[in-house]
Write an enzyme that holds these catalytic residues in place. Sequence first.
Site, PDB file in Angstrom:
ATOM      1  N   LYS A 179       0.834  -1.208   0.000  1.00  0.00           N
ATOM      2  CA  LYS A 179       0.000   0.000   0.000  1.00  0.00           C
ATOM      3  C   LYS A 179       0.868   1.257   0.000  1.00  0.00           C
ATOM      4  O   LYS A 179       0.535   2.264  -0.633  1.00  0.00           O
ATOM      5  CB  LYS A 179      -0.934   0.000   1.215  1.00  0.00           C
ATOM      6  N   LYS A 247      -0.790  11.612   5.322  1.00  0.00           N
ATOM      7  CA  LYS A 247      -0.374  10.668   6.370  1.00  0.00           C
ATOM      8  C   LYS A 247       0.266   9.425   5.757  1.00  0.00           C
ATOM      9  O   LYS A 247       1.303   8.941   6.235  1.00  0.00           O
ATOM     10  CB  LYS A 247      -1.595  10.299   7.219  1.00  0.00           C
TER      11      LYS A 247
END
Length: 303
Positions: A179, A247
């Site tokens: 990811k 983030k």
Amino acid sequence: MSKAQFIPTSSLAFVGLGALGLPMAANLLAAGYELKVHSRSRAAELNLALKGSRPCSTPAEAAADSQALLICVSDDEAVEAVLFGSQGAASMLSSGAVVVDFSTIAPATSITLAERLAQQGVTYLDAPVTGGTEGARAGTLTVLVGGNTQALARVQPLLEVIGERIHHFGSVGRGQQVKALNQVLVAGSYAALAEAIALGQQLGLPMPEVIKALQHGAAGSWALKHRSTAMLEDHYPLGFKLALHHKDLGIALETAERVGLQLPITSKVKSMEANLIEHGHSEEDVSVLRRWFDQQQAESQQF
């Protein structure tokens, strides 16, 4: 594998009902799964798309008697709170249960969570998703899994409701590593698209026609196909929140640092996002990167 070994359709809990979690949970309900649901805001639990689910006041209540707990929340701290905070789900999970974490968090955090849950006989799978809110609604997400193969097989049918493609990359943490790569690619493709559109508009080119011409060439991309209109119209409906992608880039940079690698493009895009967040764009889609070029131009004209 016999069907009896799958997670029963009546033994599921879903915690985290945000832009991705809510449509994912709704798709499971539509597929015949019975869900206990919990969201920190609580309001999402009453969404009409979740009609037939059972709202729960805490993660612990949702996890009680559940053989699978699905989590889709914002960051490492949120996952930690869901599992081990006050009224955390781990206190009610029985040996043999499976936790499927769709959140995007640091790979090291996933490993730590898996180790803590294993002490009580619970298996943890890191399973971050990609495909945006469009994919979540359509049930066409790509699911990137790290963790125990047998546990993955038990939850495979429900993952196939949520995603069109389920990929297993090995041990816990590997899904999060993949990811991170995904978010690096998103950063580069969105920023390059924003840059190209900014240049084209400054040149006075007919950008809708330009986009149409470039979509099927070497420059074609998901971002070009799905986010160019937003950038051209300077309107950024939520697909994936800028603050969350920011983030995620922090996770990617931290992961790269652990192996001694610099990511200059990712670092630049992260600084661009930080600037946009300072200007109040944190809740808009990542495609708001287009605004960065307008801001730079406006600031340069002040001098």
